[in-house]
Design an enzyme around this catalytic site. Structure first.
Site, PDB file in Angstrom:
ATOM      1  N   ASP A  74     -26.630   8.151  38.160  1.00 46.92           N
ATOM      2  CA  ASP A  74     -26.095   9.343  37.491  1.00 46.92           C
ATOM      3  C   ASP A  74     -25.867  10.476  38.481  1.00 46.92           C
ATOM      4  OD1 ASP A  74     -26.531   7.793  35.316  1.00 46.92           O
ATOM      5  OD2 ASP A  74     -28.124   9.006  34.439  1.00 46.92           O
ATOM      6  N   ASP A  96     -21.109  13.779  36.147  1.00 47.53           N
ATOM      7  CA  ASP A  96     -22.223  12.891  36.476  1.00 47.53           C
ATOM      8  C   ASP A  96     -21.617  11.734  37.267  1.00 47.53           C
ATOM      9  OD1 ASP A  96     -23.947  14.450  34.968  1.00 47.53           O
ATOM     10  OD2 ASP A  96     -24.507  12.866  33.557  1.00 47.53           O
ATOM     11  N   HIS A 121     -20.725   8.598  30.562  1.00 50.00           N
ATOM     12  CA  HIS A 121     -20.906   7.554  31.573  1.00 50.00           C
ATOM     13  C   HIS A 121     -20.009   6.340  31.351  1.00 50.00           C
ATOM     14  CE1 HIS A 121     -25.091   9.355  32.603  1.00 50.00           C
ATOM     15  NE2 HIS A 121     -24.085  10.169  32.835  1.00 50.00           N
ATOM     16  N   ASP A 160     -20.413   3.384  32.748  1.00 50.89           N
ATOM     17  CA  ASP A 160     -20.956   2.062  33.033  1.00 50.89           C
ATOM     18  C   ASP A 160     -21.459   1.270  31.828  1.00 50.89           C
ATOM     19  OD1 ASP A 160     -23.079   3.824  32.959  1.00 50.89           O
ATOM     20  OD2 ASP A 160     -23.847   3.347  34.952  1.00 50.89           O
ATOM     21  N   ARG A 167     -14.696   0.629  22.320  1.00 49.15           N
ATOM     22  CA  ARG A 167     -14.165   1.833  22.986  1.00 49.15           C
ATOM     23  C   ARG A 167     -12.874   1.511  23.727  1.00 49.15           C
ATOM     24  NH1 ARG A 167     -19.992   3.243  25.775  1.00 49.15           N
ATOM     25  NH2 ARG A 167     -21.155   3.452  23.823  1.00 49.15           N
ATOM     26  N   SER A 193     -26.631   3.357  24.171  1.00 51.30           N
ATOM     27  CA  SER A 193     -26.180   2.471  23.099  1.00 51.30           C
ATOM     28  C   SER A 193     -26.505   1.026  23.471  1.00 51.30           C
ATOM     29  CB  SER A 193     -24.676   2.648  22.912  1.00 51.30           C
ATOM     30  OG  SER A 193     -24.004   2.015  23.985  1.00 51.30           O
ATOM     31  N   CYS A 250     -27.160   1.689  35.995  1.00 51.85           N
ATOM     32  CA  CYS A 250     -27.709   3.054  35.943  1.00 51.85           C
ATOM     33  C   CYS A 250     -28.866   3.266  36.929  1.00 51.85           C
ATOM     34  CB  CYS A 250     -28.247   3.355  34.552  1.00 51.85           C
ATOM     35  SG  CYS A 250     -27.032   3.293  33.246  1.00 51.85           S
TER      36      CYS A 250
HETATM   37  O1  DAV Z   1     -22.806   3.939  26.115  1.00 50.87           O
HETATM   38  O2  DAV Z   1     -24.892   4.108  25.945  1.00 50.87           O
HETATM   39  C1  DAV Z   1     -25.057   4.288  28.732  1.00 50.87           C
HETATM   40  C2  DAV Z   1     -24.865   4.496  30.210  1.00 50.87           C
HETATM   41  C3  DAV Z   1     -25.846   5.400  30.805  1.00 50.87           C
HETATM   42  N1  DAV Z   1     -25.619   5.568  32.228  1.00 50.87           N
HETATM   43  C4  DAV Z   1     -23.873   4.251  26.571  1.00 50.87           C
HETATM   44  C5  DAV Z   1     -23.901   4.790  27.974  1.00 50.87           C
END
Ligand code: DAV
Length: 392
Positions: A133, A219, A270, A272, A289, A324, A376
């Site tokens: 990040d 980020d 983010h 990733d 998405r 997520s 991450c």
């Molecule tokens: O879609 O939950 C998680 C990524 C965190 N660097 C998400 C993003």
């Protein structure tokens, strides 16, 4: 000699101890994309991590209000959860080292301290589990991102030891700090709805996010590296002003930056778990998405194949997770042939196998609530290849 001619004096200063200490490991810092053969990496730690404090940019991420209530007045995460996460992180480090990768870990820093600037104060910080990040490696350069949450303002501290060391050892390493934002109240839209309503949808579809355009923010995890080109995921943690800083910076280095928007994601942050390149001309996209069609064109025109991620093994996430279930996409490439995957994500591993990758399953779910999965919790320092262009 003329009597008034200047006296010849020695003009070279003695070599200082500091200059003598500089090394000559040219190319020690060198990583241009997400897939070349990995040689050195930073892996985060869970030590002294706290539950992030409530702050303007945070509420939307901890999706139900019950959880927000839980954030009030708490400090460290439990010793048990820290140990469980560290055990899985340490096992992952053993696997990386077993593959010949050099692994560096951040310094242990206490995050249970208040952060105060002339503009605001938050009761505590966050974690050093997620170097991705903060740190963006573009070839021989490591950029400290501006960050976008107040609790992460000082997140560079645990990495300064490592960065100083790279700077001393590699005479070509560039160490850059993107402009520190003030993060004053006007960076956050106070009237932004955080209830996942139709209004949220409309705002995100119009590329209006919780953070404003007051000053540049990004980020580092919003950036995916494709050699000469980088793609920047726009959302709650990266604004257009931040993109503009990155665009100009990249141009000064003979690189190009492109924006990406994912308007069906009501809380975009983010890249990733949204869009992940796997090897030249193959990238993974998130079925929940979809990318804007006009932004997809550059991939189509350059013969990139975009494959759809498999469904996550479970939609259940740890109670304190800010992420997520699409962390199933948050993989780390050991090379363009081998990918580290969470051991329960069988469908994802099958998909990778179908496309000719070998997968290394690793237990990692105990790390999720510290901010993410394999991508991450790491930052590339060195991969074998050089800067190449994959887009005309
Ligand atoms: O879609 O939950 C998680 C990524 C965190 N660097 C998400 C993003």
């Amino acid at each position: 000699d003329h009597p008034h001619a200047p006296k010849k004096t020695k003009t070279t200063a003695p070599v200082s101890a500091f200059r003598k200490s500089l090394g000559n490991e040219k190319g020690l810092v060198n990583s241009w994309n997400e897939w070349d053969t990995l040689e050195e990496i930073i892996v985060g730690i869970a030590d002294k991590a706290v539950i992030p404090p409530k702050e303007p940019a945070f509420e939307m991420k901890v999706k139900d209000s019950g959880k927000i209530h839980m954030l009030e007045g708490t400090g460290y995460r439990t010793e048990q959860s820290i140990k469980m996460a560290n055990d899985q992180l340490n096992y992952f480090v053993e696997l990386l080292e077993g593959e010949g990768v050099v692994v560096r870990r951040p310094d242990v820093v206490d995050f249970n301290v208040p952060v105060k600037t002339p503009d605001w104060e938050v009761p505590r910080m966050n974690t050093s589990a997620c170097p991705r990040d903060l740190l963006l490696t573009l070839g021989n350069e490591v950029i400290e991102a501006t960050m976008s949450w107040r609790s992460r303002f000082f997140e560079y501290r645990p990495y300064r030891g490592i960065l100083k060391d790279y700077m001393k050892r590699d005479p070509c390493m560039l160490w850059t700090c993107a402009p520190k934002p003030l993060m004053a109240d006007n960076l956050y839209r106070s009237d932004y709805p955080t209830d996942y309503s139709a209004k949220n949808k409309e705002l995100v579809r119009n590329y209006i996010y919780l953070t404003s355009e007051e000053e540049p923010i990004f980020d580092a995890a919003d950036i995916m590296r494709f050699g000469k080109d980088i793609f920047v995921h726009m959302g709650f943690t990266t604004n257009e002003f931040g993109f503009e800083w990155l665009r100009r910076h990249c141009a000064s280095r003979g690189m190009r930056a492109h924006m990406l928007h994912f308007p069906d994601d009501l809380c975009p942050f983010h890249c990733d778990a949204t869009f992940v390149p796997l090897r030249p001309y193959l990238a993974l996209e998130n079925p929940a998405r979809p990318m804007e069609p006009f932004e997809r064109r550059i991939f189509e025109e350059n013969d990139w194949k975009l494959i759809t991620a498999a469904q996550p093994n479970t939609m259940e996430m740890p109670a304190l997770s800010q992420c997520s279930p699409w962390l199933c996409m948050n993989v780390l490439s050991l090379s363009e042939k081998v990918i580290f995957c969470e051991e329960t994500e069988k469908e994802m591993m099958n998909l990778f196998n179908d496309y000719g990758f070998d997968t290394i399953p690793v237990p990692f779910r105990n790390v999720f609530e510290f901010g993410g999965s394999f991508h991450c919790v790491t930052t590339d320092i060195r991969r074998r290849g050089k800067k190449q262009s994959y887009f005309k």
